[in-house]
Each structure stands twice: as C-alpha cells, then as structure tokens.
Design an enzyme around this catalytic site. Structure first.
Site, PDB file in Angstrom:
ATOM      1  N   ILE A   1       0.912  -1.531   0.212  1.00  0.00           N
ATOM      2  CA  ILE A   1      -0.033  -0.489   0.005  1.00  0.00           C
ATOM      3  C   ILE A   1       0.780   1.216  -0.419  1.00  0.00           C
ATOM      4  O   ILE A   1       2.064   1.173   0.655  1.00  0.00           O
ATOM      5  CB  ILE A   1      -1.547   0.272   1.432  1.00  0.00           C
ATOM      6  CG1 ILE A   1      -2.149   1.155   1.402  1.00  0.00           C
ATOM      7  CG2 ILE A   1       0.399  -0.241   2.540  1.00  0.00           C
ATOM      8  CD1 ILE A   1      -3.053   1.367   2.014  1.00  0.00           C
TER       9      ILE A   1
ATOM     10  N   GLN B   1      -1.760  11.841   2.966  1.00  0.00           N
ATOM     11  CA  GLN B   1      -1.979  11.010   4.153  1.00  0.00           C
ATOM     12  C   GLN B   1      -2.601  11.795   5.460  1.00  0.00           C
ATOM     13  O   GLN B   1      -2.864  12.642   5.742  1.00  0.00           O
ATOM     14  CB  GLN B   1      -0.400  10.527   4.447  1.00  0.00           C
ATOM     15  CG  GLN B   1       0.330   9.791   3.438  1.00  0.00           C
ATOM     16  CD  GLN B   1       1.856   9.928   4.092  1.00  0.00           C
ATOM     17  OE1 GLN B   1       1.917   9.839   4.696  1.00  0.00           O
ATOM     18  NE2 GLN B   1       2.322   8.719   3.193  1.00  0.00           N
ATOM     19  N   GLY B   2      -3.850  10.413   6.015  1.00  0.00           N
ATOM     20  CA  GLY B   2      -3.959  11.654   7.641  1.00  0.00           C
ATOM     21  C   GLY B   2      -5.177  12.112   6.968  1.00  0.00           C
ATOM     22  O   GLY B   2      -6.314  12.659   7.680  1.00  0.00           O
TER      23      GLY B   2
ATOM     24  N   GLY C   1      -7.513   9.448   6.034  1.00  0.00           N
ATOM     25  CA  GLY C   1      -8.577   8.733   5.752  1.00  0.00           C
ATOM     26  C   GLY C   1      -8.260   7.426   4.352  1.00  0.00           C
ATOM     27  O   GLY C   1      -9.374   6.373   4.417  1.00  0.00           O
TER      28      GLY C   1
ATOM     29  N   ASN D   1       7.974   3.746  11.610  1.00  0.00           N
ATOM     30  CA  ASN D   1       6.818   3.733  10.562  1.00  0.00           C
ATOM     31  C   ASN D   1       5.485   3.423  11.466  1.00  0.00           C
ATOM     32  O   ASN D   1       5.225   2.795  11.888  1.00  0.00           O
ATOM     33  CB  ASN D   1       7.199   3.647   9.645  1.00  0.00           C
ATOM     34  CG  ASN D   1       5.334   4.604   9.161  1.00  0.00           C
ATOM     35  OD1 ASN D   1       4.609   5.453   8.963  1.00  0.00           O
ATOM     36  ND2 ASN D   1       5.045   3.846   7.505  1.00  0.00           N
TER      37      ASN D   1
ATOM     38  N   ALA E   1       1.646   4.050  10.297  1.00  0.00           N
ATOM     39  CA  ALA E   1       1.117   2.868   9.648  1.00  0.00           C
ATOM     40  C   ALA E   1       1.153   1.619  10.954  1.00  0.00           C
ATOM     41  O   ALA E   1       0.747   0.915  10.085  1.00  0.00           O
ATOM     42  CB  ALA E   1       2.092   2.619   8.722  1.00  0.00           C
ATOM     43  N   VAL E   2       2.291   1.435  12.082  1.00  0.00           N
ATOM     44  CA  VAL E   2       2.121   0.501  12.407  1.00  0.00           C
ATOM     45  C   VAL E   2       0.818   0.342  13.303  1.00  0.00           C
ATOM     46  O   VAL E   2      -0.142  -0.683  13.344  1.00  0.00           O
ATOM     47  CB  VAL E   2       3.209   0.099  13.332  1.00  0.00           C
ATOM     48  CG1 VAL E   2       3.224  -0.802  14.302  1.00  0.00           C
ATOM     49  CG2 VAL E   2       4.438  -0.200  12.514  1.00  0.00           C
TER      50      VAL E   2
ATOM     51  N   LEU F   1      -1.993   1.851  12.451  1.00  0.00           N
ATOM     52  CA  LEU F   1      -3.502   1.361  11.522  1.00  0.00           C
ATOM     53  C   LEU F   1      -2.836  -0.215  10.874  1.00  0.00           C
ATOM     54  O   LEU F   1      -4.285  -0.175  11.392  1.00  0.00           O
ATOM     55  CB  LEU F   1      -2.496   2.628   9.783  1.00  0.00           C
ATOM     56  CG  LEU F   1      -3.549   2.450   8.546  1.00  0.00           C
ATOM     57  CD1 LEU F   1      -5.270   2.394   9.147  1.00  0.00           C
ATOM     58  CD2 LEU F   1      -2.947   2.940   7.850  1.00  0.00           C
ATOM     59  N   TYR F   2      -2.719  -0.273  10.863  1.00  0.00           N
ATOM     60  CA  TYR F   2      -2.453  -1.783  10.701  1.00  0.00           C
ATOM     61  C   TYR F   2      -2.745  -2.792  11.965  1.00  0.00           C
ATOM     62  O   TYR F   2      -3.860  -3.421  11.775  1.00  0.00           O
ATOM     63  CB  TYR F   2      -1.632  -2.509  10.203  1.00  0.00           C
ATOM     64  CG  TYR F   2      -0.179  -1.609   9.022  1.00  0.00           C
ATOM     65  CD1 TYR F   2      -0.981  -1.259   7.830  1.00  0.00           C
ATOM     66  CD2 TYR F   2       0.981  -1.502   9.015  1.00  0.00           C
ATOM     67  CE1 TYR F   2      -0.466  -0.672   7.297  1.00  0.00           C
ATOM     68  CE2 TYR F   2       1.809  -0.964   7.746  1.00  0.00           C
ATOM     69  CZ  TYR F   2       0.416  -0.960   6.839  1.00  0.00           C
ATOM     70  OH  TYR F   2       1.084  -0.073   6.054  1.00  0.00           O
TER      71      TYR F   2
END
Length: 114
Positions: free
Chosen positions: A34, A41-42, A44, A74, A77-78, A80-81
C-alpha cells in the site's frame, strides 16, 4: 486505487495491491502493498483502501492470512495496521534500503480463522 479531483482532473493519490500466492501450500495467504501520497496521508485514504482489500480477502477469496512489512520507525502506519487486526510477528533486520541506508522492517500479519 484512490483518486481525487483537483482542477477538473483526476489524480491518483493512493494504491493498494493484494499479491496472491500460487503455490498450493501458500494459497491461503497473500501479501499487501500500500502507498498513499505524502500530501494526502492522514485523511482516511489508507484505512479505506485497506478495508476494501481486507473485505476482498476475507469474504471473496477466503484467505486466512494477510501479511505485510513496514519500516519499524513508521509508528503511524504500524498503529493503522494494528487497528485493522495486524500483529507484529518479528523484525526483518536490514530488510530494505532507504535513502542509501539499510532499514529494519516489521513483519506483520492478520489472521481470518473462524
């Protein structure tokens, strides 16, 4: 693919890919790639792209395992996942080259076992 319209033109601002395994022993799993343009970014976009590909993986392809890598620093991102059920499985030391230097990556996976 995520698009926005600016000045009457469509502009691609994000992409997600689902990479299926063709080997019989690995057909239950797939990798995710992705990217979202830094200027977008940020907003959604990343979560929307991931939710679409997770729905495809879970409900249409009947995959059990989704995996990805992310640079260890990051944190955004972590998180988010992790919010989507991904777990850190380990660290891939010297996993990539970024800006002329070796960088470590987290190996992350999400399981859909019922």
């Amino acid at each position: 693919m995520a698009e926005v319209v600016e000045n009457g033109y469509k502009k691609v601002v994000g992409l997600v890919g689902l990479h299926l395994n063709s080997m019989p022993r690995l057909r239950h799993s797939a990798g995710i790639g992705i990217m979202v343009h830094p200027d977008y970014q940020g907003r959604g976009i990343g979560i929307a792209l991931l939710k679409k590909v997770i729905d495809l993986a879970d409900n249409w392809l009947m995959l059990v395992r989704l995996e990805l890598t992310v640079f260890v620093e990051n944190e955004r991102a972590v998180k988010l996942y992790q919010s989507l059920g991904f777990q850190i499985e380990g660290i891939k030391k010297y996993g990539a080259i970024r800006n002329g230097e070796y960088a470590d990556e987290y190996l992350m996976a999400r399981y859909n076992v019922k």
